[in-house]
Design an enzyme around this catalytic site. Structure first.
Site, PDB file in Angstrom:
ATOM      1  N   ASN A  33     -14.979  -1.741  27.745  1.00 15.57           N
ATOM      2  CA  ASN A  33     -14.941  -0.533  26.966  1.00 15.57           C
ATOM      3  C   ASN A  33     -15.078  -0.995  25.432  1.00 15.57           C
ATOM      4  O   ASN A  33     -15.958  -0.575  24.650  1.00 15.57           O
ATOM      5  CB  ASN A  33     -13.880   0.281  27.178  1.00 15.57           C
ATOM      6  CG  ASN A  33     -14.102   1.227  28.215  1.00 15.57           C
ATOM      7  OD1 ASN A  33     -15.062   1.351  28.987  1.00 15.57           O
ATOM      8  ND2 ASN A  33     -13.005   1.867  28.834  1.00 15.57           N
ATOM      9  N   ARG A  82     -17.952 -13.601  36.133  1.00 15.03           N
ATOM     10  CA  ARG A  82     -18.175 -12.563  37.260  1.00 15.03           C
ATOM     11  C   ARG A  82     -19.389 -11.703  36.691  1.00 15.03           C
ATOM     12  O   ARG A  82     -20.212 -11.083  37.273  1.00 15.03           O
ATOM     13  CB  ARG A  82     -17.090 -11.496  37.484  1.00 15.03           C
ATOM     14  CG  ARG A  82     -16.131 -12.312  38.219  1.00 15.03           C
ATOM     15  CD  ARG A  82     -15.047 -11.152  38.701  1.00 15.03           C
ATOM     16  NE  ARG A  82     -14.456 -10.374  37.625  1.00 15.03           N
ATOM     17  CZ  ARG A  82     -13.475 -10.738  36.988  1.00 15.03           C
ATOM     18  NH1 ARG A  82     -12.811 -11.797  37.095  1.00 15.03           N
ATOM     19  NH2 ARG A  82     -13.116  -9.980  35.790  1.00 15.03           N
ATOM     20  N   CYS A 115      -4.023   0.569  18.990  1.00 17.47           N
ATOM     21  CA  CYS A 115      -4.626   1.542  18.592  1.00 17.47           C
ATOM     22  C   CYS A 115      -3.951   2.697  17.860  1.00 17.47           C
ATOM     23  O   CYS A 115      -4.588   3.395  16.911  1.00 17.47           O
ATOM     24  CB  CYS A 115      -5.377   2.084  19.891  1.00 17.47           C
ATOM     25  SG  CYS A 115      -4.240   2.363  21.265  1.00 17.47           S
ATOM     26  N   GLY A 140      -7.512   4.380  26.504  1.00 15.22           N
ATOM     27  CA  GLY A 140      -6.705   3.314  26.142  1.00 15.22           C
ATOM     28  C   GLY A 140      -5.923   2.399  27.225  1.00 15.22           C
ATOM     29  O   GLY A 140      -5.549   1.270  26.839  1.00 15.22           O
ATOM     30  N   ARG A 148       0.617   9.476  27.677  1.00 15.29           N
ATOM     31  CA  ARG A 148      -0.490   9.420  28.255  1.00 15.29           C
ATOM     32  C   ARG A 148      -0.986  10.695  28.863  1.00 15.29           C
ATOM     33  O   ARG A 148      -0.219  11.456  29.480  1.00 15.29           O
ATOM     34  CB  ARG A 148      -0.830   8.404  29.420  1.00 15.29           C
ATOM     35  CG  ARG A 148      -2.170   8.246  29.946  1.00 15.29           C
ATOM     36  CD  ARG A 148      -2.823   7.292  28.893  1.00 15.29           C
ATOM     37  NE  ARG A 148      -2.300   5.903  28.865  1.00 15.29           N
ATOM     38  CZ  ARG A 148      -2.617   5.090  28.069  1.00 15.29           C
ATOM     39  NH1 ARG A 148      -3.431   5.396  27.013  1.00 15.29           N
ATOM     40  NH2 ARG A 148      -2.202   3.728  27.858  1.00 15.29           N
ATOM     41  N   HIS A 180      -7.162   9.427  20.758  1.00 18.80           N
ATOM     42  CA  HIS A 180      -5.738   9.602  20.791  1.00 18.80           C
ATOM     43  C   HIS A 180      -5.246  10.447  19.598  1.00 18.80           C
ATOM     44  O   HIS A 180      -5.741  10.577  18.342  1.00 18.80           O
ATOM     45  CB  HIS A 180      -4.923   8.412  20.294  1.00 18.80           C
ATOM     46  CG  HIS A 180      -5.133   7.108  21.347  1.00 18.80           C
ATOM     47  ND1 HIS A 180      -5.599   7.478  22.458  1.00 18.80           N
ATOM     48  CD2 HIS A 180      -4.549   5.983  21.480  1.00 18.80           C
ATOM     49  CE1 HIS A 180      -5.283   6.273  23.275  1.00 18.80           C
ATOM     50  NE2 HIS A 180      -4.872   5.379  22.694  1.00 18.80           N
TER      51      HIS A 180
END
Length: 341
Positions: free
Chosen positions: A13, A39, A132, A163, A237, A244
């Site tokens: 992300n 990968r 963050c 997050g 959360r 946020h």
């Protein structure tokens, strides 16, 4: 003459967001490399919205010699293994993980707050990006601290599932869908159900009952802004995909009213004040997604303490909380130190 920049963790992300922001802000590039684990080798990632694509290269085999800047967004384990290797090759590392943040030889930078600290990067050729939730908070606190001196901060966070990465976003999506169609909901990634719920637990628990996320906000704020500031945090959360939010209570050394604080924040770098004191006259996480700013609303005086204020702070955690801040550090590094572009 531009820079050669490598993005480590380019399929995640934050890595994808770094590539997007490098393109959006027209960072002076001669070459950009998208790096990830074996990968993902050979996968294709977008570089901006203009149709340009990059083939993902294997980080383990990548030679950083001749590259100027490496933006790391792949977690502490990857940074521990490969950041020193890149730094030793002469490539300045800007690391998004928590690994180096409290290292005294590594500057922890938010460009709007402590750009002067960047000068210390040469000790290890590594620069740390803060957590963050810390990043957006110190952007809001800095101009107020300059004006009235902050003594104490009490912050409660409302942190989106992005997050936690893709697994967190997938869990919220899957649980929400299951609830709507009547299927069972079993927590897999989070310790409790996240859909239509809130979880007062981010990262590992420490001996004193706080979590590592809360500890990060305390020690990082002190390192970035001022070691004398007292900080206490509760990190939660919430079932939001991106963005946020923080409820921040601030106690100052000197008197500062709500109107004065609004005037200061209106002119502060990186801040967008939206505070109309009417229904809808504030910013929510949904509205901040994709934006560069840290949004401040609900600025008001706290009559229960001397020289107290409350405010509401919202930002896109994948941008200012991670990718944008890293690119801004790279821009500052280029202007002040590398001076190629």
């Amino acid at each position: 003459m531009g820079y050669r920049v490598a993005v480590v963790g380019a399929t995640g992300n934050v890595g994808r967001e770094m590539l997007q922001i490098l393109s959006e802000r027209q960072f002076p590039l001669d070459e950009v490399a998208a790096l990830a684990s074996s990968r993902s080798q050979g996968d294709i990632v977008d570089f901006g919205d203009n149709g340009e694509e990059l083939k993902v290269q294997n980080l383990e085999h990548f030679d950083f010699t001749g590259w100027d800047i490496a933006l790391f967004a792949a977690g502490s384990a990857v940074s521990k293994l490969h950041a020193p290797r890149a730094a030793a090759a002469g490539c300045t590392v800007i690391d998004n993980s928590s690994l180096y943040r409290m290292d005294p030889d590594v500057p922890l930078i938010v460009p709007e707050v402590n750009p002067e600290a960047l000068a210390g990067y040469k000790a290890r050729n590594i620069i740390a990006n803060p957590n963050c939730s810390t990043a957006q908070m110190v952007v809001a606190l800095k101009p107020l601290h300059d004006a009235a001196g902050i003594k104490r901060v009490v912050v409660s966070t409302y942190q989106s599932v992005s997050g936690s990465g893709k697994q967190g976003m997938d869990e919220l999506f899957n649980q929400s869908r299951n609830i709507f169609v009547g299927d069972t909901v079993e927590p897999v990634f989070y310790p409790k159900q996240i859909a239509f719920n809130v979880i007062p637990h981010i990262d590992d628990f420490l001996d004193d009952g706080s979590t590592k996320e809360e500890w990060k906000m305390v020690v990082e704020t002190k390192k970035i802004l001022d070691p004398k500031i007292k900080v206490t945090a509760t990190c939660v959360r919430v079932p939001v995909f991106v963005g946020h939010s923080e409820s921040i209570n601030i106690e100052f050394e000197r008197e500062i009213g709500a109107q004065e604080a609004q005037d200061i924040l209106r002119e502060a770098p990186g801040v967008m004040l939206v505070d109309k004191r009417e229904p809808g006259g504030y910013v929510t996480p949904v509205e901040c997604v994709g934006d560069y700013a840290t949004f401040i609303s609900r600025v008001r005086e706290d009559p229960t303490v001397e020289n107290g204020l409350n405010l509401w702070c919202v930002s896109d955690n994948l941008r200012k909380g991670a990718a944008l801040n890293a690119v801004q550090i790279a821009e500052l590094l280029g202007r002040k130190h590398l001076q190629k572009g």
